[in-house]
Design a protein around this motif. Sequence first.
Motif, PDB file in Angstrom:
ATOM      1  N   TYR A 146       0.951  -1.188   0.068  1.00 11.00           N
ATOM      2  CA  TYR A 146       0.115   0.097  -0.251  1.00 11.00           C
ATOM      3  C   TYR A 146       0.949   1.286   0.046  1.00 11.00           C
ATOM      4  CZ  TYR A 146       1.056  -0.269   4.777  1.00 11.00           C
ATOM      5  OH  TYR A 146       1.837  -0.489   6.186  1.00 11.00           O
ATOM      6  N   THR A 147       0.263   1.991  -0.306  1.00 14.61           N
ATOM      7  CA  THR A 147       0.615   3.824  -0.167  1.00 14.61           C
ATOM      8  C   THR A 147       0.093   4.555   1.017  1.00 14.61           C
ATOM      9  OG1 THR A 147       1.580   3.756  -2.181  1.00 14.61           O
ATOM     10  CG2 THR A 147       1.345   6.011  -1.192  1.00 14.61           C
ATOM     11  N   CYS A 148       0.500   4.855   1.945  1.00 16.89           N
ATOM     12  CA  CYS A 148      -0.135   5.512   3.140  1.00 16.89           C
ATOM     13  C   CYS A 148      -0.165   7.323   2.690  1.00 16.89           C
ATOM     14  CB  CYS A 148       0.645   5.533   4.631  1.00 16.89           C
ATOM     15  SG  CYS A 148      -0.376   6.090   5.900  1.00 16.89           S
ATOM     16  N   LEU A 149      -1.366   7.783   2.898  1.00 16.46           N
ATOM     17  CA  LEU A 149      -1.435   9.283   2.196  1.00 16.46           C
ATOM     18  C   LEU A 149      -2.157   9.892   3.444  1.00 16.46           C
ATOM     19  CD1 LEU A 149      -3.655   8.263  -1.091  1.00 16.46           C
ATOM     20  CD2 LEU A 149      -1.072   8.673  -0.505  1.00 16.46           C
ATOM     21  N   ARG A 150      -2.848   9.493   4.270  1.00 11.12           N
ATOM     22  CA  ARG A 150      -3.314  10.255   5.531  1.00 11.12           C
ATOM     23  C   ARG A 150      -3.329   9.337   6.803  1.00 11.12           C
ATOM     24  NH1 ARG A 150      -8.348   9.618   7.513  1.00 11.12           N
ATOM     25  NH2 ARG A 150      -8.801   8.055   6.041  1.00 11.12           N
ATOM     26  N   TRP A 151      -3.261  10.287   7.914  1.00 11.76           N
ATOM     27  CA  TRP A 151      -3.157   9.792   9.239  1.00 11.76           C
ATOM     28  C   TRP A 151      -4.118  10.847   9.988  1.00 11.76           C
ATOM     29  CZ3 TRP A 151       0.486   6.077  11.410  1.00 11.76           C
ATOM     30  CH2 TRP A 151       0.427   5.847  12.677  1.00 11.76           C
ATOM     31  N   GLY A 152      -5.356  10.449  10.465  1.00 13.34           N
ATOM     32  CA  GLY A 152      -6.228  11.403  11.127  1.00 13.34           C
ATOM     33  C   GLY A 152      -6.560  12.474  10.254  1.00 13.34           C
ATOM     34  N   THR A 153      -6.441  13.702  10.651  1.00 10.33           N
ATOM     35  CA  THR A 153      -6.662  14.809   9.726  1.00 10.33           C
ATOM     36  C   THR A 153      -5.585  15.406   9.005  1.00 10.33           C
ATOM     37  OG1 THR A 153      -6.311  16.262  11.561  1.00 10.33           O
ATOM     38  CG2 THR A 153      -8.492  15.624  11.290  1.00 10.33           C
ATOM     39  N   HIS A 154      -4.491  14.666   9.199  1.00  8.43           N
ATOM     40  CA  HIS A 154      -3.112  15.310   8.599  1.00  8.43           C
ATOM     41  C   HIS A 154      -2.911  14.372   7.086  1.00  8.43           C
ATOM     42  CE1 HIS A 154      -1.806  17.569  12.007  1.00  8.43           C
ATOM     43  NE2 HIS A 154      -2.478  16.292  12.686  1.00  8.43           N
ATOM     44  N   ASP A 155      -2.674  14.961   6.175  1.00  9.39           N
ATOM     45  CA  ASP A 155      -2.331  14.612   4.944  1.00  9.39           C
ATOM     46  C   ASP A 155      -0.798  14.482   4.828  1.00  9.39           C
ATOM     47  OD1 ASP A 155      -4.938  14.582   3.549  1.00  9.39           O
ATOM     48  OD2 ASP A 155      -4.484  16.790   2.883  1.00  9.39           O
ATOM     49  N   LEU A 156      -0.421  13.109   4.501  1.00  3.88           N
ATOM     50  CA  LEU A 156       0.960  12.596   4.712  1.00  3.88           C
ATOM     51  C   LEU A 156       1.528  12.552   3.086  1.00  3.88           C
ATOM     52  CD1 LEU A 156       0.944   9.542   7.154  1.00  3.88           C
ATOM     53  CD2 LEU A 156       1.345  11.985   7.574  1.00  3.88           C
ATOM     54  N   PRO A 157       2.800  12.821   3.185  1.00  5.30           N
ATOM     55  CA  PRO A 157       3.549  12.309   1.686  1.00  5.30           C
ATOM     56  C   PRO A 157       3.236  11.012   1.621  1.00  5.30           C
ATOM     57  CG  PRO A 157       4.986  13.734   3.212  1.00  5.30           C
ATOM     58  CD  PRO A 157       3.845  13.298   3.996  1.00  5.30           C
TER      59      PRO A 157
END
Length: 277
Positions: free
Chosen positions: A234-245
Amino acid sequence: MPWFPDFASAVELSRQQTRTAAAADPVAQYFTLLNTGDTHAIEDVWPGEVTLYDPLAGRIHGHRELRHFVQHNQSWLGALHPRTEKVAATVVGDRAVVEFMAHLHDEEGVELAWPIAVVAESPDDQSVSFRTYCRAWPITGEHHRRPAILSPGEDHPGGIVARYQAALAAGDAEAIVSTFAPDGYYREPSSGPQYTHQGTEQLRAFFAARFSSGGIGIQHCAVTDDGTRCALEYTCLRWGTHDLPPQAGIAVYERGADGLLTAVRGYDDITPPAQAP
């Protein structure tokens, strides 16, 4: 000389048998390469395209870059006296996902157990691609952001793994705990017993803390499912309300006889936004 054609056939048969044995377990061949530094075996088995995706070195493409990568690894890995222990293997078609625990020793003899997953994919009998997933922190002392490796895929896990994914995205701790068997466990990418959470109460406490700011949004890239284990890259894009690289990872979901998850093992270097460097 009349015997020469027979000799040539025997050599070719031996070479084919070597190729078949190595191709049947490409990840073992990859670890042998890292341990011995002998790139010829890889070149003999896969004379075509060879590509590696390494958490620290990035993308290594071609036999020349492979030789440089192996030489660099030998200079520091050998000092740690590595020994690998296979945890599980999930093989479907031309893709194999093998989980290892690498046992390393520092100068003082202290042992470190380092969880690693390697995906080997061979689209034809000449080429191979290796994707290594792990947390670099136990070795480097810091987290490393892992760029996306794969594009979004069309395959998605079903059944209990799909339920887990829905709860993960929603940040629903109770729903995600309900996907585990009573004695099931989740193992974080880090080493040490404190990073394994087993049983309903430990899982509830772990996921409640993990979802304190909301769910985790991941993009499904590749699914390798043999019916017992489902490996999801997978590619992680979001954690909670924070967008991640975009950050790459893999998780392996192991089912029990009742269909519930007996184990989930993660391999990535993703940290909550509050903990990010």
